[in-house]
Design a protein around this motif. Structure first.
Motif, PDB file in Angstrom:
ATOM      1  N   MET A   8     -38.147  51.038  -0.120  1.00 51.32           N
ATOM      2  CA  MET A   8     -36.845  50.982  -0.776  1.00 51.32           C
ATOM      3  C   MET A   8     -35.747  51.318   0.229  1.00 51.32           C
ATOM      4  O   MET A   8     -34.693  50.693   0.229  1.00 51.32           O
ATOM      5  CB  MET A   8     -36.814  51.952  -1.966  1.00 51.32           C
ATOM      6  CG  MET A   8     -35.626  51.766  -2.868  1.00 51.32           C
ATOM      7  SD  MET A   8     -35.643  50.232  -3.810  1.00 51.32           S
ATOM      8  CE  MET A   8     -36.977  50.515  -4.956  1.00 51.32           C
ATOM      9  N   GLN A   9     -36.007  52.261   1.122  1.00 54.22           N
ATOM     10  CA  GLN A   9     -35.031  52.611   2.156  1.00 54.22           C
ATOM     11  C   GLN A   9     -34.779  51.416   3.068  1.00 54.22           C
ATOM     12  O   GLN A   9     -33.635  51.147   3.445  1.00 54.22           O
ATOM     13  CB  GLN A   9     -35.505  53.828   2.967  1.00 54.22           C
ATOM     14  CG  GLN A   9     -35.469  55.123   2.205  1.00 54.22           C
ATOM     15  CD  GLN A   9     -36.652  55.313   1.256  1.00 54.22           C
ATOM     16  OE1 GLN A   9     -37.647  54.595   1.300  1.00 54.22           O
ATOM     17  NE2 GLN A   9     -36.532  56.296   0.373  1.00 54.22           N
ATOM     18  N   ASP A  10     -35.840  50.691   3.419  1.00 52.85           N
ATOM     19  CA  ASP A  10     -35.690  49.496   4.244  1.00 52.85           C
ATOM     20  C   ASP A  10     -34.842  48.446   3.527  1.00 52.85           C
ATOM     21  O   ASP A  10     -33.982  47.811   4.138  1.00 52.85           O
ATOM     22  CB  ASP A  10     -37.055  48.879   4.576  1.00 52.85           C
ATOM     23  CG  ASP A  10     -37.936  49.770   5.427  1.00 52.85           C
ATOM     24  OD1 ASP A  10     -37.411  50.553   6.244  1.00 52.85           O
ATOM     25  OD2 ASP A  10     -39.173  49.671   5.272  1.00 52.85           O
ATOM     26  N   LEU A  11     -35.098  48.254   2.238  1.00 52.64           N
ATOM     27  CA  LEU A  11     -34.366  47.260   1.464  1.00 52.64           C
ATOM     28  C   LEU A  11     -32.877  47.597   1.415  1.00 52.64           C
ATOM     29  O   LEU A  11     -32.030  46.732   1.657  1.00 52.64           O
ATOM     30  CB  LEU A  11     -34.922  47.154   0.043  1.00 52.64           C
ATOM     31  CG  LEU A  11     -34.175  46.203  -0.894  1.00 52.64           C
ATOM     32  CD1 LEU A  11     -34.196  44.766  -0.364  1.00 52.64           C
ATOM     33  CD2 LEU A  11     -34.762  46.270  -2.295  1.00 52.64           C
ATOM     34  N   ASP A  61     -41.253  34.442  -1.809  1.00 54.13           N
ATOM     35  CA  ASP A  61     -42.263  35.474  -2.033  1.00 54.13           C
ATOM     36  C   ASP A  61     -42.500  36.241  -0.728  1.00 54.13           C
ATOM     37  O   ASP A  61     -43.624  36.497  -0.311  1.00 54.13           O
ATOM     38  CB  ASP A  61     -43.563  34.886  -2.573  1.00 54.13           C
ATOM     39  CG  ASP A  61     -44.466  35.942  -3.190  1.00 54.13           C
ATOM     40  OD1 ASP A  61     -43.950  36.998  -3.619  1.00 54.13           O
ATOM     41  OD2 ASP A  61     -45.688  35.733  -3.236  1.00 54.13           O
ATOM     42  N   ALA A  62     -41.400  36.553  -0.080  1.00 56.93           N
ATOM     43  CA  ALA A  62     -41.429  37.226   1.219  1.00 56.93           C
ATOM     44  C   ALA A  62     -41.947  38.656   1.080  1.00 56.93           C
ATOM     45  O   ALA A  62     -42.113  39.177  -0.020  1.00 56.93           O
ATOM     46  CB  ALA A  62     -40.020  37.233   1.816  1.00 56.93           C
ATOM     47  N   GLU A  63     -42.139  39.280   2.218  1.00 49.76           N
ATOM     48  CA  GLU A  63     -42.621  40.660   2.250  1.00 49.76           C
ATOM     49  C   GLU A  63     -41.703  41.599   1.473  1.00 49.76           C
ATOM     50  O   GLU A  63     -42.112  42.661   1.031  1.00 49.76           O
ATOM     51  CB  GLU A  63     -42.762  41.127   3.698  1.00 49.76           C
ATOM     52  CG  GLU A  63     -41.468  41.077   4.465  1.00 49.76           C
ATOM     53  CD  GLU A  63     -41.640  41.081   5.965  1.00 49.76           C
ATOM     54  OE1 GLU A  63     -40.620  41.021   6.657  1.00 49.76           O
ATOM     55  OE2 GLU A  63     -42.773  41.149   6.438  1.00 49.76           O
ATOM     56  N   TRP A  64     -40.452  41.194   1.285  1.00 48.00           N
ATOM     57  CA  TRP A  64     -39.478  41.994   0.556  1.00 48.00           C
ATOM     58  C   TRP A  64     -39.675  41.915  -0.956  1.00 48.00           C
ATOM     59  O   TRP A  64     -39.143  42.742  -1.697  1.00 48.00           O
ATOM     60  CB  TRP A  64     -38.059  41.527   0.877  1.00 48.00           C
ATOM     61  CG  TRP A  64     -37.659  41.756   2.289  1.00 48.00           C
ATOM     62  CD1 TRP A  64     -37.638  40.831   3.288  1.00 48.00           C
ATOM     63  CD2 TRP A  64     -37.224  42.979   2.876  1.00 48.00           C
ATOM     64  NE1 TRP A  64     -37.209  41.402   4.458  1.00 48.00           N
ATOM     65  CE2 TRP A  64     -36.946  42.725   4.230  1.00 48.00           C
ATOM     66  CE3 TRP A  64     -37.040  44.262   2.385  1.00 48.00           C
ATOM     67  CZ2 TRP A  64     -36.490  43.709   5.098  1.00 48.00           C
ATOM     68  CZ3 TRP A  64     -36.583  45.250   3.249  1.00 48.00           C
ATOM     69  CH2 TRP A  64     -36.321  44.975   4.590  1.00 48.00           C
ATOM     70  N   ALA A  65     -40.381  40.915  -1.454  1.00 45.89           N
ATOM     71  CA  ALA A  65     -40.454  40.642  -2.893  1.00 45.89           C
ATOM     72  C   ALA A  65     -40.963  41.840  -3.691  1.00 45.89           C
ATOM     73  O   ALA A  65     -40.426  42.147  -4.759  1.00 45.89           O
ATOM     74  CB  ALA A  65     -41.312  39.415  -3.159  1.00 45.89           C
ATOM     75  N   GLU A  66     -41.959  42.526  -3.194  1.00 44.56           N
ATOM     76  CA  GLU A  66     -42.524  43.652  -3.946  1.00 44.56           C
ATOM     77  C   GLU A  66     -41.505  44.773  -4.142  1.00 44.56           C
ATOM     78  O   GLU A  66     -41.341  45.291  -5.248  1.00 44.56           O
ATOM     79  CB  GLU A  66     -43.769  44.192  -3.252  1.00 44.56           C
ATOM     80  CG  GLU A  66     -44.471  45.260  -4.063  1.00 44.56           C
ATOM     81  CD  GLU A  66     -45.785  45.691  -3.457  1.00 44.56           C
ATOM     82  OE1 GLU A  66     -46.136  46.880  -3.640  1.00 44.56           O
ATOM     83  OE2 GLU A  66     -46.471  44.881  -2.818  1.00 44.56           O
ATOM     84  N   VAL A  67     -40.804  45.137  -3.096  1.00 40.46           N
ATOM     85  CA  VAL A  67     -39.820  46.220  -3.210  1.00 40.46           C
ATOM     86  C   VAL A  67     -38.607  45.763  -4.027  1.00 40.46           C
ATOM     87  O   VAL A  67     -38.018  46.554  -4.759  1.00 40.46           O
ATOM     88  CB  VAL A  67     -39.457  46.808  -1.830  1.00 40.46           C
ATOM     89  CG1 VAL A  67     -38.599  45.876  -1.018  1.00 40.46           C
ATOM     90  CG2 VAL A  67     -38.765  48.155  -1.983  1.00 40.46           C
ATOM     91  N   ILE A  68     -38.248  44.485  -3.930  1.00 37.12           N
ATOM     92  CA  ILE A  68     -37.168  43.959  -4.782  1.00 37.12           C
ATOM     93  C   ILE A  68     -37.584  44.031  -6.241  1.00 37.12           C
ATOM     94  O   ILE A  68     -36.788  44.410  -7.104  1.00 37.12           O
ATOM     95  CB  ILE A  68     -36.792  42.520  -4.370  1.00 37.12           C
ATOM     96  CG1 ILE A  68     -36.140  42.522  -2.983  1.00 37.12           C
ATOM     97  CG2 ILE A  68     -35.861  41.889  -5.398  1.00 37.12           C
ATOM     98  CD1 ILE A  68     -35.970  41.137  -2.368  1.00 37.12           C
ATOM     99  N   GLN A  70     -39.614  46.191  -7.519  1.00 41.00           N
ATOM    100  CA  GLN A  70     -39.549  47.605  -7.896  1.00 41.00           C
ATOM    101  C   GLN A  70     -38.122  48.007  -8.243  1.00 41.00           C
ATOM    102  O   GLN A  70     -37.888  48.688  -9.243  1.00 41.00           O
ATOM    103  CB  GLN A  70     -40.080  48.485  -6.757  1.00 41.00           C
ATOM    104  CG  GLN A  70     -41.558  48.347  -6.515  1.00 41.00           C
ATOM    105  CD  GLN A  70     -41.995  49.052  -5.230  1.00 41.00           C
ATOM    106  OE1 GLN A  70     -41.220  49.750  -4.586  1.00 41.00           O
ATOM    107  NE2 GLN A  70     -43.252  48.836  -4.857  1.00 41.00           N
ATOM    108  N   LEU A  71     -37.172  47.592  -7.420  1.00 40.07           N
ATOM    109  CA  LEU A  71     -35.768  47.891  -7.697  1.00 40.07           C
ATOM    110  C   LEU A  71     -35.341  47.224  -8.997  1.00 40.07           C
ATOM    111  O   LEU A  71     -34.666  47.837  -9.826  1.00 40.07           O
ATOM    112  CB  LEU A  71     -34.876  47.427  -6.544  1.00 40.07           C
ATOM    113  CG  LEU A  71     -33.368  47.638  -6.730  1.00 40.07           C
ATOM    114  CD1 LEU A  71     -33.034  49.114  -6.956  1.00 40.07           C
ATOM    115  CD2 LEU A  71     -32.606  47.075  -5.526  1.00 40.07           C
ATOM    116  N   ASN A  72     -35.744  45.988  -9.193  1.00 39.94           N
ATOM    117  CA  ASN A  72     -35.430  45.262 -10.417  1.00 39.94           C
ATOM    118  C   ASN A  72     -35.913  46.040 -11.645  1.00 39.94           C
ATOM    119  O   ASN A  72     -35.160  46.205 -12.614  1.00 39.94           O
ATOM    120  CB  ASN A  72     -36.071  43.876 -10.355  1.00 39.94           C
ATOM    121  CG  ASN A  72     -35.681  43.008 -11.527  1.00 39.94           C
ATOM    122  OD1 ASN A  72     -34.514  42.828 -11.811  1.00 39.94           O
ATOM    123  ND2 ASN A  72     -36.677  42.467 -12.198  1.00 39.94           N
ATOM    124  N   ALA A  73     -37.138  46.519 -11.607  1.00 37.07           N
ATOM    125  CA  ALA A  73     -37.689  47.281 -12.735  1.00 37.07           C
ATOM    126  C   ALA A  73     -36.877  48.545 -12.990  1.00 37.07           C
ATOM    127  O   ALA A  73     -36.591  48.888 -14.135  1.00 37.07           O
ATOM    128  CB  ALA A  73     -39.147  47.618 -12.472  1.00 37.07           C
TER     129      ALA A  73
END
Length: 78
Positions: A8-11, A61-68, A70-73
């Protein structure tokens, strides 16, 4: 390019936002309760480059998708 799953910090850093834990918590608190039918990249608080980055990362579906996701949720939670 990241070799590990972005955090999340990276995002927040990638989006040009303060990526301290306190700033992330404050951002989520301020924007929490987002309309459930609105996709994260359509939220009114992003600038154009942030929207483009989020949309592209999700489309690819980039490496960022999972953390995005998480933020969305967190933003959709009341």
């Amino acid at each position: 390019m990241f070799t590990e799953q972005p955090t999340m910090q990276d995002l927040f850093g990638q989006l040009g936002l303060d990526n301290s834990d306190a700033a992330i918590d404050a951002f989520i608190e301020e924007h929490r309760g987002m309309n459930p039918s609105r996709h994260i990249e359509q939220a009114p608080f992003w600038n154009e480059s942030q929207k483009t980055f989020l949309q592209s990362a999700l489309d690819d579906d980039a490496e960022w998708a999972e953390v995005i996701d998480q933020l969305n949720a967190q933003l959709h939670h009341d």
